[in-house]
Design an enzyme around this catalytic site. Structure first.
Site, PDB file in Angstrom:
ATOM      1  N   PHE A   6      49.045 -11.486 -19.291  1.00  0.00           N
ATOM      2  CA  PHE A   6      48.117 -10.591 -19.983  1.00  0.00           C
ATOM      3  C   PHE A   6      47.980  -9.259 -19.259  1.00  0.00           C
ATOM      4  CE2 PHE A   6      46.707 -14.848 -21.101  1.00  0.00           C
ATOM      5  CZ  PHE A   6      46.406 -14.743 -22.453  1.00  0.00           C
ATOM      6  N   ASP A   7      47.989  -8.185 -20.035  1.00  0.00           N
ATOM      7  CA  ASP A   7      47.461  -6.930 -19.536  1.00  0.00           C
ATOM      8  C   ASP A   7      45.952  -7.152 -19.366  1.00  0.00           C
ATOM      9  OD1 ASP A   7      47.301  -4.059 -19.041  1.00  0.00           O
ATOM     10  OD2 ASP A   7      46.342  -3.963 -21.016  1.00  0.00           O
ATOM     11  N   PHE A   8      45.272  -6.272 -18.657  1.00  0.00           N
ATOM     12  CA  PHE A   8      43.836  -6.491 -18.440  1.00  0.00           C
ATOM     13  C   PHE A   8      42.957  -5.541 -19.253  1.00  0.00           C
ATOM     14  CE2 PHE A   8      39.833  -6.476 -16.005  1.00  0.00           C
ATOM     15  CZ  PHE A   8      39.551  -7.830 -16.125  1.00  0.00           C
ATOM     16  N   ILE A 159      51.403 -10.093 -23.200  1.00  0.00           N
ATOM     17  CA  ILE A 159      50.399  -9.706 -24.203  1.00  0.00           C
ATOM     18  C   ILE A 159      49.658  -8.456 -23.745  1.00  0.00           C
ATOM     19  CG2 ILE A 159      48.283 -10.483 -25.367  1.00  0.00           C
ATOM     20  CD1 ILE A 159      49.536 -13.394 -24.281  1.00  0.00           C
ATOM     21  N   ASP A 161      47.630  -4.347 -25.078  1.00  0.00           N
ATOM     22  CA  ASP A 161      47.047  -3.466 -26.094  1.00  0.00           C
ATOM     23  C   ASP A 161      47.752  -2.122 -26.168  1.00  0.00           C
ATOM     24  OD1 ASP A 161      44.533  -1.448 -24.572  1.00  0.00           O
ATOM     25  OD2 ASP A 161      46.027  -2.644 -23.518  1.00  0.00           O
TER      26      ASP A 161
END
Length: 211
Positions: A6-8, A159, A161
């Site tokens: 994951f990106d944060f 994953i 944004d």
């Protein structure tokens, strides 16, 4: 699927308002009246070094330091959780899915956000800018995470944004997922052709089951 990376910022924790206000603070001081909050949306995703190399090439370290000081001072009051993120992560963890974070921020700042979310225990590790020479969209941080997990690329999804996340995943040879709650919008992310588009964090439960 065995592992999720994951990106944060903007993916697991809503730091958008914090980032925009921080940029506005430091840029208004340096370039009065030249930047709007809407302009600052463009700075979400790249590393601070990349951004300030473009904006103030002769004052990069100084601007980064000013950014970090204001950001850290206002962090806890301006971040908020995305709906459904932590419950979904808990379910994934219970199912034996391995979870890690690959971010373009420093590890200590990631940890600060994880503590607010109460989600630190759900991740095996987090990779920040201090762990790599090249940040996303370069594949280095994603490949480092895969190596640390000891899993096959075919069992991993990256994953995020922002397009940096999608491109980094593709460059590393793993599947990718965009999040529809991205501040830049689902349509923006779709042009980078992620394998999946999450409308809600819980979509991952179905994806993991079916892949």
């Amino acid at each position: 699927m065995k592992a999720l990376l994951f990106d944060f910022d903007g993916t697991l924790l809503d730091t958008n308002e914090l980032i925009i206000q921080t940029f506005m603070h430091v840029l208004e001081e340096r370039f009065p009246g030249q930047y709007s909050p809407k302009d600052c949306i463009n700075f979400i995703g790249p590393s601070l070094k990349e951004t300030f190399e473009q904006l103030t090439p002769n004052e990069v370290e100084e601007m980064i330091e000013k950014y970090r000081q204001w950001n850290e001072a206002h962090h806890d009051e301006l971040v908020k959780e995305f709906e459904g993120v932590v419950p979904t992560l808990e379910q994934l963890k219970e199912q034996g899915i391995r979870l890690a974070i690959v971010s373009t921020k420093r590890k200590d700042t990631i940890e600060k956000g994880l503590n607010i979310m109460g989600a630190k225990h759900l991740f095996e590790f987090w990779i920040g800018t201090d762990d790599v020479k090249r940040v996303k969209p370069d594949p280095e941080p994603v490949l480092l995470a895969i190596d640390k997990l000891g899993v096959s690329k075919k069992d991993v999804i990256m994953i995020g944004d922002n397009y940096h996340d999608i491109e980094a995943g593709k460059n590393a040879g793993v599947k990718t997922a965009g999040v529809a709650w991205s501040l830049k919008g689902e349509q923006f992310l779709q042009q980078f052709n992620p394998d999946y588009m999450l409308q809600h964090m819980s979509d991952l439960l179905t994806i993991v089951k079916e892949s």
